[in-house]
Design an enzyme around this catalytic site. Structure first.
Site, mmCIF file in Angstrom:
data_model
loop_
_atom_site.group_PDB
_atom_site.id
_atom_site.type_symbol
_atom_site.label_atom_id
_atom_site.label_comp_id
_atom_site.label_asym_id
_atom_site.label_seq_id
_atom_site.Cartn_x
_atom_site.Cartn_y
_atom_site.Cartn_z
ATOM 1 N N SER A 228 37.273 41.298 41.465
ATOM 2 C CA SER A 228 36.575 42.427 40.939
ATOM 3 C C SER A 228 35.826 42.221 39.800
ATOM 4 C CB SER A 228 37.734 43.430 40.683
ATOM 5 O OG SER A 228 38.477 43.109 39.668
ATOM 6 N N CYS A 283 33.667 42.603 50.480
ATOM 7 C CA CYS A 283 32.936 42.866 49.428
ATOM 8 C C CYS A 283 31.458 43.239 50.106
ATOM 9 C CB CYS A 283 32.979 41.581 48.658
ATOM 10 S SG CYS A 283 32.263 39.997 49.377
HETATM 11 P P1 NAD Z 1 41.132 40.939 41.688
HETATM 12 O O1 NAD Z 1 39.888 40.980 40.799
HETATM 13 O O2 NAD Z 1 42.266 42.009 41.199
HETATM 14 O O3 NAD Z 1 41.723 39.332 41.724
HETATM 15 C C1 NAD Z 1 40.794 38.367 41.989
HETATM 16 C C2 NAD Z 1 41.919 37.104 41.347
HETATM 17 O O4 NAD Z 1 41.873 37.517 39.765
HETATM 18 C C3 NAD Z 1 43.183 37.007 41.964
HETATM 19 O O5 NAD Z 1 43.613 35.626 41.927
HETATM 20 C C4 NAD Z 1 44.006 37.616 40.905
HETATM 21 O O6 NAD Z 1 45.182 37.019 40.575
HETATM 22 C C5 NAD Z 1 43.150 37.375 39.590
HETATM 23 N N1 NAD Z 1 43.554 38.382 38.484
HETATM 24 C C6 NAD Z 1 43.713 39.731 38.541
HETATM 25 N N2 NAD Z 1 43.815 40.216 37.339
HETATM 26 C C7 NAD Z 1 43.579 39.568 36.409
HETATM 27 C C8 NAD Z 1 43.618 39.442 35.096
HETATM 28 N N3 NAD Z 1 44.054 40.576 34.345
HETATM 29 N N4 NAD Z 1 43.253 38.417 34.359
HETATM 30 C C9 NAD Z 1 42.863 37.100 34.930
HETATM 31 N N5 NAD Z 1 43.153 37.084 36.309
HETATM 32 C C10 NAD Z 1 43.603 38.030 37.077
HETATM 33 O O7 NAD Z 1 40.388 41.244 43.001
HETATM 34 P P2 NAD Z 1 41.158 41.545 44.482
HETATM 35 O O8 NAD Z 1 41.597 43.184 43.955
HETATM 36 O O9 NAD Z 1 42.064 40.636 44.688
HETATM 37 O O10 NAD Z 1 39.924 41.427 45.112
HETATM 38 C C11 NAD Z 1 39.003 42.539 45.605
HETATM 39 C C12 NAD Z 1 37.784 42.316 44.797
HETATM 40 O O11 NAD Z 1 37.149 41.154 45.144
HETATM 41 C C13 NAD Z 1 36.770 43.593 45.149
HETATM 42 O O12 NAD Z 1 36.308 44.126 44.115
HETATM 43 C C14 NAD Z 1 35.499 42.805 45.866
HETATM 44 O O13 NAD Z 1 34.395 43.357 46.025
HETATM 45 C C15 NAD Z 1 35.609 41.517 45.350
HETATM 46 N N6 NAD Z 1 35.050 40.435 46.008
HETATM 47 C C16 NAD Z 1 34.137 40.015 45.829
HETATM 48 C C17 NAD Z 1 33.555 39.243 46.543
HETATM 49 C C18 NAD Z 1 32.097 38.530 46.346
HETATM 50 O O14 NAD Z 1 31.616 37.239 46.667
HETATM 51 N N7 NAD Z 1 31.068 39.120 45.607
HETATM 52 C C19 NAD Z 1 34.016 38.506 47.869
HETATM 53 C C20 NAD Z 1 35.307 39.068 48.081
HETATM 54 C C21 NAD Z 1 35.767 39.904 47.289
#
Ligand code: NAD
Length: 498
Positions: A228, A283
């Site tokens: 995200s 995404c």
């Molecule tokens: P997220 O940001 O919650 O988690 C992603 C990663 O970050 C995970 O490994 C998680 O453990 C880690 N994380 C979570 N909170 C954290 C924190 N406070 N500090 C450090 N690390 C942390 O995302 P999600 O819910 O797993 O995935 C969905 C999101 O990913 C959506 O926003 C989607 O649009 C995005 N996404 C983007 C793409 C792209 O290429 N632009 C591709 C796939 C998904």
């Protein structure tokens, strides 16, 4: 019943880990807890870092041909285990098995691309840049790199990073999403089985503690992140402040512009897959349809409404389902909350996915939802919902549609549906978005191109996979060589401007 604990994969073996902290993983279709996921502490993080750092000198010195042969074998093993991997993905994530197989296919295409690494890593050579002097450039691996991935593609997004990172000679610590971590562990086991030495690919489960450690430890040379936008920004800033190379992909709000001359059958068919496939947890999902003209909007909404009501929503492993559940109860509730906000802010809720029969059971289901007359000030337009909710925005002109796409905070993907080549070309040229589809709803670049958005959808200078992936995971060196022949030596004074 005691639940299984999902192991880390460190130095070539499964490890329960040192930590007592865990997170639950669920079976989204039933809503039942399925496993405990260890959340790495300093001891586990150190084990991963030490293992990767110890493996790097030998792996980085292996010839690219050698590494390519391991990539070939890895691809074959992943294909041989495709059914098992697809079920692992589907059971933890909730997407239907066909979607899980699809993401595996896309991910393995990046491994196929990486099999060409002997060619892709070739440098340049200039013969005789001065008397007796030649110049060449080469690419070398970085060392230990971190791959931090989201829940929505538990195999494909790791493979986007692992293909180029491993083939170029780096050792990787994969930190998969704690919500569906099993696919990452199996991919690493199969990589070992393909002939890779222990420690070249480690899988470390964890939350902010592990991520922050990977972003700050001096042994990590680069961080590749997908997730995200707030976390992408945090990772980008933290890792960059600690001198690392970073690519951090974030969230999205992808628009599909429908011009009055669009083929409406094709548009509706495309929107159904792009908005509701994988329950909108992509995404590159289309979450906004921008209809140009009220006639276009009326016809579009009428056709979509029937199709959205007819979506088959149910168990991810049952044949013929269009959509499975969302990943967790918390995420289902968040998406349902957005539907309530949309109604409260005055959007017209044409189909309410909260009323779907599947949404009444214990699994994390929601039916598809369709909003009409959404306006740019509304929360459901501004924010990423990441669920099976499509918003129709009505505009009067193609220029207004373009301006909407350009001013949105996100710029991942966009599409235009039209029969006019001129209008499509103009739109594709002007729009401020990283990936553009013309009569293609989800324009995901194939493995040999690079994937990445603009604006709030990506931070850093390199996209994922393709040649950008090779560049991100290597450093460029340029060598100047002199082998003087006889007295015909070059001069090394500064050149004189003539
Ligand atoms: P997220 O940001 O919650 O988690 C992603 C990663 O970050 C995970 O490994 C998680 O453990 C880690 N994380 C979570 N909170 C954290 C924190 N406070 N500090 C450090 N690390 C942390 O995302 P999600 O819910 O797993 O995935 C969905 C999101 O990913 C959506 O926003 C989607 O649009 C995005 N996404 C983007 C793409 C792209 O290429 N632009 C591709 C796939 C998904």
């Amino acid at each position: 019943m005691t639940l299984p604990r999902i192991p880390h994969f460190l130095n070539g073996a499964r490890h329960d880990g040192h930590t007592g902290r865990t997170a639950p993983a669920f079976h989204p279709a039933s809503g039942a807890p399925a496993a405990h996921v260890p959340l790495a502490d300093a001891h586990d993080i150190e084990a991963a870092l030490a293992s990767a750092a110890a493996a790097f000198p030998a792996w980085g010195e292996r010839s690219p041909l050698d590494r390519a042969r391991i990539m070939f074998r890895w691809r074959e093993l992943c294909l041989a285990h495709a059914d098992e991997l697809a079920l692992l993905i589907s059971r933890e994530h909730g997407k239907v098995v066909a979607d899980a197989r699809g993401e595996l296919q896309r991910g393995l295409e990046v491994v196929e691309f990486a099999c060409g690494i002997p060619h892709l890593m070739k440098g340049e050579f200039s013969d005789g840049v001065s008397r007796g002097i030649d110049m060449h450039s080469l690419r070398q691996p970085l060392g230990v790199v971190a791959a931090i991935t989201p829940f929505n593609f538990p195999a494909m997004v790791p493979l986007w990073m692992l293909g180029p990172a491993l083939a170029t000679g780096n050792c990787v610590i994969l930190k998969p999403s704690e919500r569906d971590p099993s696919a990452g562990v199996r991919l690493a086991e199969l990589f070992l089985e393909a002939g890779a030495p222990p420690g070249v690919l480690n899988v470390l489960h964890g939350d902010a503690e592990a991520v922050n450690a990977l972003c700050t430890d001096p042994r990590v040379q680069a961080v590749s992140f997908v997730g995200s936008t707030p976390i992408a920004q945090h990772v980008y800033e933290t890792a960059a402040r600690h001198g690392k190379r970073v690519q951090a992909m974030g969230g999205a709000k992808n628009h599909l512009v429908v011009l009055p001359d669009a083929d409406l059958d094709m548009t509706v068919e495309s929107l159904m897959g792009a908005a509701y496939g994988s329950a909108g947890e992509r995404c590159m999902a289309i979450s906004v349809a921008v209809a140009v003209g009220d006639d276009t909007a009326d016809a579009l909404v009428a056709r979509l409404a029937d199709r959205v009501r007819a979506l088959k929503v149910g168990d991810s492993e049952a044949p013929g389902m269009d959509m499975g559940p969302l990943v967790t109860a918390a995420h289902r509730d968040k998406v349902a909350g957005y539907i309530g906000t949309g109604v409260a802010e005055g959007a017209e809720l044409v189909v309410d996915g909260r009323q779907h029969p599947a949404a009444q059971g214990p699994g994390f289901f929601l039916g598809g939802s369709l909003f009409d007359r959404v306006t740019p000030g509304m929360t459901i337009y501004r924010e990423e919902i990441f669920g099976p909710v499509l918003c129709v925005v009505r505009v009067a002109t193609a220029d207004e549609a373009l301006a909407l796409c350009d001013t949105h905070q996100y710029g991942n993907g966009v599409a235009i549906f039209t029969r006019s080549g001129g209008a499509a070309r103009e739109f594709a040229h002007r729009v401020q978005v990283g990936m553009v589809g013309i009569n293609v709803p989800i324009p995901v670049p194939l493995a040999f191109y690079s994937f990445g958005g603009w604006k709030g959808s990506a931070f850093g200078d390199h996209n994922q996979h393709g040649m950008d992936g090779v560049r991100f995971f290597t450093k460029l060196k340029t060598v100047t060589t002199r082998w003087p022949v006889g007295a015909d030596a070059a001069s090394f004074t500064m050149p004189v401007l003539r």
